[in-house]
Structure formats: C-alpha cells, structure tokens
Scaffold this motif. Structure first.
Motif, PDB file in Angstrom:
ATOM      1  N   PHE A   1       0.853  -1.175   0.000  1.00  0.00           N
ATOM      2  CA  PHE A   1       0.000   0.000   0.000  1.00  0.00           C
ATOM      3  C   PHE A   1       0.900   1.240   0.000  1.00  0.00           C
ATOM      4  N   HIS A   2       0.687   2.117  -0.955  1.00  0.00           N
ATOM      5  CA  HIS A   2       1.507   3.322  -1.110  1.00  0.00           C
ATOM      6  C   HIS A   2       0.587   4.542  -1.117  1.00  0.00           C
ATOM      7  N   GLY A   3       0.545   5.286   0.013  1.00  0.00           N
ATOM      8  CA  GLY A   3      -0.252   6.497   0.089  1.00  0.00           C
ATOM      9  C   GLY A   3      -1.746   6.279   0.007  1.00  0.00           C
ATOM     10  N   GLN A   4      -2.248   5.190   0.563  1.00  0.00           N
ATOM     11  CA  GLN A   4      -3.665   4.850   0.476  1.00  0.00           C
ATOM     12  C   GLN A   4      -4.290   4.773   1.866  1.00  0.00           C
ATOM     13  N   ASN A   5      -5.609   4.768   1.918  1.00  0.00           N
ATOM     14  CA  ASN A   5      -6.362   4.438   3.126  1.00  0.00           C
ATOM     15  C   ASN A   5      -6.906   3.035   2.925  1.00  0.00           C
ATOM     16  N   VAL A   6      -6.527   2.113   3.813  1.00  0.00           N
ATOM     17  CA  VAL A   6      -6.865   0.705   3.628  1.00  0.00           C
ATOM     18  C   VAL A   6      -7.526   0.165   4.889  1.00  0.00           C
ATOM     19  N   VAL A   7      -8.655  -0.524   4.710  1.00  0.00           N
ATOM     20  CA  VAL A   7      -9.300  -1.268   5.788  1.00  0.00           C
ATOM     21  C   VAL A   7      -9.414  -2.706   5.300  1.00  0.00           C
ATOM     22  N   ALA A   8      -8.943  -3.654   6.106  1.00  0.00           N
ATOM     23  CA  ALA A   8      -8.944  -5.057   5.696  1.00  0.00           C
ATOM     24  C   ALA A   8      -9.509  -5.935   6.806  1.00  0.00           C
ATOM     25  N   TRP A   9     -10.090  -7.050   6.417  1.00  0.00           N
ATOM     26  CA  TRP A   9     -10.616  -8.035   7.352  1.00  0.00           C
ATOM     27  C   TRP A   9      -9.963  -9.378   7.059  1.00  0.00           C
ATOM     28  N   ASN A  10      -9.494 -10.025   8.100  1.00  0.00           N
ATOM     29  CA  ASN A  10      -8.997 -11.401   8.038  1.00  0.00           C
ATOM     30  C   ASN A  10      -7.940 -11.632   6.964  1.00  0.00           C
ATOM     31  N   LEU A  11      -6.864 -10.892   7.011  1.00  0.00           N
ATOM     32  CA  LEU A  11      -5.751 -11.130   6.096  1.00  0.00           C
ATOM     33  C   LEU A  11      -4.955 -12.339   6.568  1.00  0.00           C
ATOM     34  N   ASN A  12      -4.539 -13.164   5.620  1.00  0.00           N
ATOM     35  CA  ASN A  12      -3.739 -14.346   5.924  1.00  0.00           C
ATOM     36  C   ASN A  12      -2.688 -14.523   4.827  1.00  0.00           C
ATOM     37  N   PRO A  13      -1.723 -13.593   4.726  1.00  0.00           N
ATOM     38  CA  PRO A  13      -0.680 -13.761   3.718  1.00  0.00           C
ATOM     39  C   PRO A  13       0.207 -14.943   4.083  1.00  0.00           C
ATOM     40  N   GLU A  14       0.756 -15.587   3.097  1.00  0.00           N
ATOM     41  CA  GLU A  14       1.514 -16.804   3.342  1.00  0.00           C
ATOM     42  C   GLU A  14       2.970 -16.700   2.931  1.00  0.00           C
ATOM     43  N   ARG A  15       3.836 -16.810   3.884  1.00  0.00           N
ATOM     44  CA  ARG A  15       5.253 -17.098   3.718  1.00  0.00           C
ATOM     45  C   ARG A  15       6.027 -16.248   2.726  1.00  0.00           C
ATOM     46  N   ALA A  16       5.873 -14.952   2.812  1.00  0.00           N
ATOM     47  CA  ALA A  16       6.720 -14.036   2.048  1.00  0.00           C
ATOM     48  C   ALA A  16       7.603 -13.320   3.067  1.00  0.00           C
ATOM     49  N   ASP A  17       8.693 -12.779   2.623  1.00  0.00           N
ATOM     50  CA  ASP A  17       9.508 -11.999   3.565  1.00  0.00           C
ATOM     51  C   ASP A  17       9.179 -10.527   3.395  1.00  0.00           C
ATOM     52  N   VAL A  18       8.270 -10.055   3.995  1.00  0.00           N
ATOM     53  CA  VAL A  18       7.492  -8.829   4.036  1.00  0.00           C
ATOM     54  C   VAL A  18       6.170  -9.204   3.376  1.00  0.00           C
TER      55      VAL A  18
END
Length: 82
Positions: free
Chosen positions: A6-23
C-alpha cells in the motif's frame, strides 16, 4: 514478491492471511487498519515506513523458526498499534 503493498492509500482489511513471504504487508505512507491478521513462518509480517500508520486488531502468529534474522514487525518513521 510482497503479497500486499500500500503506497499512500487508506486501507481497511478483514482477516488477512498472507503466506510465507519476507514482508507480507508493506505499508508505505498509508493508513492501514486490519481486523484479523494471521501469519506463519519466519518472514516480516508488516513493514511500515514513511509516516505510515498501521493498526491491527486480533493478531495470530505461528513462527516456526525463532532464529530468523528478519524482525516480525519493522517500523521506520511510522506509527504502529497492535
């Protein structure tokens, strides 16, 4: 590869589950509000930079390797609430 950037945004998220990245989430000067975040593995879960604001309500973390060199959260010139 970073699953969520996210770059310069307004973000609302529910139940994020990213998998196995380094960041797994990069917040670059954004307002990031998350209700429910689950992460596994030794990578950096959320990196907040450049006056970004991160707020996470309900965080679940399963780290298999506690000797990993990367921090779970990285914050530079930013505001974070967990």
């Amino acid at each position: 590869m970073i699953p969520y950037e996210f770059h310069g945004q307004n973000v609302v998220a529910w139940n994020l589950n990213p998998e196995r990245a380094d960041v797994e989430v990069l917040n670059d000067n954004s307002q990031f509000l998350c209700f429910g975040f689950k992460v596994e593995g030794p990578g950096t879960a959320i990196k907040t930079i450049n006056n970004g604001k991160t707020e996470v309500f309900v965080f679940s973390c399963g780290i298999g390797d506690i000797t990993a060199e990367n921090p779970l959260f990285e914050n530079k010139n930013s505001s974070v609430m967990l």
